[in-house]
Design a protein around this motif. Structure first.
Motif, PDB file in Angstrom:
ATOM      1  N   MET A  88       2.418   9.398  -5.897  1.00 29.59           N
ATOM      2  CA  MET A  88       3.195  10.539  -5.652  1.00 29.59           C
ATOM      3  C   MET A  88       4.220  10.896  -6.510  1.00 29.59           C
ATOM      4  SD  MET A  88       1.091  12.009  -3.908  1.00 29.59           S
ATOM      5  CE  MET A  88       1.998  13.432  -3.543  1.00 29.59           C
ATOM      6  N   TYR A  89       4.939   9.699  -7.087  1.00 31.08           N
ATOM      7  CA  TYR A  89       6.275  10.217  -7.990  1.00 31.08           C
ATOM      8  C   TYR A  89       5.780  11.111  -8.986  1.00 31.08           C
ATOM      9  CZ  TYR A  89       9.762   9.186 -11.528  1.00 31.08           C
ATOM     10  OH  TYR A  89      10.714   9.555 -12.376  1.00 31.08           O
ATOM     11  N   TRP A  90       4.602  10.779  -9.893  1.00 29.96           N
ATOM     12  CA  TRP A  90       4.203  11.901 -10.632  1.00 29.96           C
ATOM     13  C   TRP A  90       3.875  13.256 -10.342  1.00 29.96           C
ATOM     14  CZ3 TRP A  90       5.104   9.718 -14.978  1.00 29.96           C
ATOM     15  CH2 TRP A  90       5.512   8.270 -15.144  1.00 29.96           C
ATOM     16  N   PHE A  91       4.046  13.471  -9.245  1.00 30.03           N
ATOM     17  CA  PHE A  91       3.710  15.004  -8.788  1.00 30.03           C
ATOM     18  C   PHE A  91       5.131  15.533  -7.976  1.00 30.03           C
ATOM     19  CE2 PHE A  91      -0.453  12.715  -8.288  1.00 30.03           C
ATOM     20  CZ  PHE A  91      -0.993  13.438  -9.169  1.00 30.03           C
TER      21      PHE A  91
ATOM     22  N   PHE B  66       0.720  -1.166   0.070  1.00 29.90           N
ATOM     23  CA  PHE B  66       0.069  -0.053  -0.090  1.00 29.90           C
ATOM     24  C   PHE B  66       0.988   1.470   0.123  1.00 29.90           C
ATOM     25  CE2 PHE B  66      -3.121   2.869   1.810  1.00 29.90           C
ATOM     26  CZ  PHE B  66      -4.137   2.921   0.813  1.00 29.90           C
ATOM     27  N   GLU B  67       1.973   1.402   0.989  1.00 30.18           N
ATOM     28  CA  GLU B  67       2.900   2.315   0.836  1.00 30.18           C
ATOM     29  C   GLU B  67       3.735   2.510  -0.348  1.00 30.18           C
ATOM     30  OE1 GLU B  67       6.674   3.822   3.403  1.00 30.18           O
ATOM     31  OE2 GLU B  67       5.671   2.242   4.137  1.00 30.18           O
ATOM     32  N   TYR B  68       3.971   1.345  -0.944  1.00 31.03           N
ATOM     33  CA  TYR B  68       4.655   1.559  -2.536  1.00 31.03           C
ATOM     34  C   TYR B  68       3.492   2.041  -3.510  1.00 31.03           C
ATOM     35  CZ  TYR B  68       8.456  -1.336  -0.660  1.00 31.03           C
ATOM     36  OH  TYR B  68       9.563  -1.889   0.144  1.00 31.03           O
ATOM     37  N   ALA B  69       2.389   1.719  -3.413  1.00 29.57           N
ATOM     38  CA  ALA B  69       1.147   2.138  -4.426  1.00 29.57           C
ATOM     39  C   ALA B  69       1.200   3.769  -4.378  1.00 29.57           C
ATOM     40  CB  ALA B  69      -0.062   1.536  -4.059  1.00 29.57           C
ATOM     41  N   ILE B  70       1.268   4.296  -2.839  1.00 26.91           N
ATOM     42  CA  ILE B  70       1.195   5.827  -2.660  1.00 26.91           C
ATOM     43  C   ILE B  70       2.535   6.410  -3.326  1.00 26.91           C
ATOM     44  CG2 ILE B  70       1.175   7.580  -0.800  1.00 26.91           C
ATOM     45  CD1 ILE B  70      -0.829   5.564   1.014  1.00 26.91           C
ATOM     46  N   GLU B  71       3.626   5.828  -2.939  1.00 24.42           N
ATOM     47  CA  GLU B  71       4.634   6.324  -3.553  1.00 24.42           C
ATOM     48  C   GLU B  71       4.953   6.406  -4.974  1.00 24.42           C
ATOM     49  OE1 GLU B  71       7.964   4.224  -1.644  1.00 24.42           O
ATOM     50  OE2 GLU B  71       7.484   5.006   0.296  1.00 24.42           O
ATOM     51  N   ALA B  72       4.287   5.409  -5.638  1.00 26.89           N
ATOM     52  CA  ALA B  72       4.319   5.358  -7.320  1.00 26.89           C
ATOM     53  C   ALA B  72       3.562   6.434  -7.769  1.00 26.89           C
ATOM     54  CB  ALA B  72       3.713   3.991  -7.697  1.00 26.89           C
TER      55      ALA B  72
END
Length: 158
Positions: free
Chosen positions: A43-46, A35-41
């Protein structure tokens, strides 16, 4: 929950709090690495240190401010946590005359909030979004945060 709230606000709060309950009943998928990795992925686009990140954030906020989704408290809560109450995000809400639902940064930084407060609140707000099932809100979250949405749906379908 505050019993003094009107029925609509009570229902909105209830959906969010039910999301926390479901998270706990499922063994806290909000606290798992996936779940944390999904959020990080997402947020990478921002990422504000890149021109693309700045443009993506600007486009997301334009999309938000030009639709009724800006009035959705769950989206506001997610953006509060993900962007740590960024002034540009807050300004978008205020300029649109929309309410900005948020926790203070002390909560997000786990000073007054729990460990992984962002992940817990994002999960609860995603639960509320899918429980409410407003098509525009679901479309917005799946467009701008597709990894979080997919991971959340996978986690609750176990």
């Amino acid at each position: 929950m505050d019993e003094g709230k009107c029925n609509e606000e009570y229902a909105e709060t209830f959906r969010h709090e039910l999301g926390h309950f479901v998270d706990a009943q499922l063994g806290r998928p909000s606290l798992e690495e996936n779940f944390e990795y999904a959020i990080e992925a997402d947020m990478y686009w921002f990422n504000s240190s890149t021109n693309d990140g700045i443009t993506n954030k600007k486009n997301m906020l334009l999309d938000l401010s030009s639709s009724e989704v800006i009035g959705n408290r769950y989206i506001s809560g997610i953006l509060s946590g993900l962007f740590l109450n960024d002034t540009v995000v807050r300004k978008t809400y205020y300029e649109a005359g929309a309410s900005y639902y948020y926790h203070k940064n002390e909560y997000w930084f786990e000073i007054t909030g729990p460990k992984k407060a962002v992940e817990r609140e994002v999960f609860a707000n995603l639960f509320a979004i899918y429980a409410e099932n407003d098509k525009m809100t679901v479309k917005f979250i799946e467009k701008w945060f597709p990894n979080m949405a997919k991971r959340f749906l996978k986690d609750i379908s176990k």
